[in-house]
Design an enzyme around this catalytic site. Structure first.
Site, PDB file in Angstrom:
ATOM      1  N   LYS A   1     -26.852  78.937 -15.023  1.00  0.00           N
ATOM      2  CA  LYS A   1     -26.886  77.744 -14.178  1.00  0.00           C
ATOM      3  C   LYS A   1     -26.543  76.462 -14.936  1.00  0.00           C
ATOM      4  O   LYS A   1     -26.122  75.468 -14.330  1.00  0.00           O
ATOM      5  CB  LYS A   1     -28.268  77.595 -13.544  1.00  0.00           C
ATOM      6  CG  LYS A   1     -28.673  78.718 -12.604  1.00  0.00           C
ATOM      7  CD  LYS A   1     -27.987  78.597 -11.251  1.00  0.00           C
ATOM      8  CE  LYS A   1     -28.601  79.552 -10.234  1.00  0.00           C
ATOM      9  NZ  LYS A   1     -28.011  79.391  -8.898  1.00  0.00           N
TER      10      LYS A   1
ATOM     11  N   SER B   1     -27.689  87.331 -16.245  1.00  0.00           N
ATOM     12  CA  SER B   1     -27.584  85.962 -15.722  1.00  0.00           C
ATOM     13  C   SER B   1     -28.675  85.030 -16.214  1.00  0.00           C
ATOM     14  O   SER B   1     -28.494  83.806 -16.196  1.00  0.00           O
ATOM     15  CB  SER B   1     -27.571  85.984 -14.190  1.00  0.00           C
ATOM     16  OG  SER B   1     -28.707  86.670 -13.696  1.00  0.00           O
TER      17      SER B   1
END
Length: 316
Positions: free
Chosen positions: A55, A305
């Site tokens: 992110k 991730s």
């Protein structure tokens, strides 16, 4: 960005823009983990990214794309954790305020991370409607610029920089496996891969308890996320409309995985790969454990991730 749909050029520009603010993350390989799947498995370690998740890429691209006038009013978003921390970090680096609306049941480790980066946490009820309504009130009161967690072309372009690194680090790969929640990472990676290496298969992995992307992809029409339930708390968001458009165009298939295999994948990555992986980050490797026949004998890159989770509430 004038065009609401990001392009390969936008991803290339994002890479240059965010280079001072994020890491080029490593790719790990374990011969032992190859034996569990029959594939040659490489792991793109975005759990070692700034704020512990991919992110940081999209948030940094969005924040540093703002004009001085836009930035002066600060930024705002709603997030269950990683995007909020990433936006707070990017805002602090630019010297502007960040207002982060978070559901009250978000893991405390993720709420603490947002605060540690200087973000102002605004708590709300754990529903999408409450998150959106609270964010509207924050924006009305502050004039802050909204940076959506995934349905924002600047965010998608930033996440797509993961693919540019992978294609350089593992040039002979056959398949990339990417987790999907809202679809920001998947749509950005798929767009980049199919423009640069169209023969590489792009596979998405999704928890079966939060399978709106799987259903949407199969039916060819965006489906709602209804009461999702999975250990992968970072993948609870419903698929974004812009993201779905890109996924339909560039993703080859979406596979679902059980929470049991997510935990198994997570445990193997902790014990064999020696790296901390959160449940959402383990979903891509879980797809290889649950569907080994699709990957056997192929060179696969799975994207880890993120690695943010409450160490006092491990699933074993």
């Amino acid at each position: 960005m004038a065009d609401p749909v990001p392009s390969l050029a936008d991803i290339a520009n994002a890479r240059e823009r965010i280079a001072p603010h994020v890491h080029v993350t490593p790719v790990y390989h374990s011969e032992l983990l190859d034996t569990y799947t029959g594939a040659r498995v490489h792991f793109k370690c975005e759990n070692l990214q700034k704020v512990g998740a991919f992110k940081a890429r999209g948030a940094s691209n969005a924040v540093f794309s703002l004009s001085a006038e836009e930035a002066a009013r600060g930024v705002a978003t709603h997030s269950s954790g990683n995007h909020g921390a990433a936006l707070a970090m990017a805002a602090r680096r630019r010297g502007i305020p960040a207002h982060i609306v978070m559901p009250a049941n978000a893991p405390s480790v993720k709420q603490d991370a947002v605060a540690a980066y200087g973000g102002l946490v605004i708590s709300c009820e754990p529903t999408l409607a409450a998150r959106e309504a609270t964010l509207e009130r924050v924006v009305a009161g502050t004039g802050a610029h909204v940076v959506h967690p995934y349905a924002d072309p600047r965010v998608i372009a930033g996440q797509g920089t993961v693919a540019l690194e992978i294609l350089e680090q593992v040039p002979d790969l056959d398949v990339i496996v990417v987790p999907v929640g809202g679809g920001g990472l998947l749509s950005g990676v798929a767009l980049a891969v199919k423009h640069l290496r169209p023969e590489v298969e792009v596979v998405a992995a999704e928890p079966e308890g939060a399978d709106d992307a799987f259903r949407s992809f199969g039916l060819g029409e965006l489906q709602p996320s209804v009461a999702p339930k999975t250990i992968a708390d970072g993948l609870l968001a419903g698929l974004g409309a812009l993201n779905f458009t890109l996924i339909q165009q560039y993703v080859d298939t979406i596979l679902t995985v059980t929470d049991a295999n997510i935990v198994a994948a997570m445990r193997l990555q902790w014990t064999r790969l020696k790296t901390v992986v959160e449940p959402s980050g383990a979903v891509s490797f879980a797809a290889l454990l649950e569907h080994p026949e699709r990957f056997r004998g192929r060179l696969v890159v799975t994207v880890i991730s993120g690695g943010n989770l409450d160490l006092d509430r491990l699933p074993w």
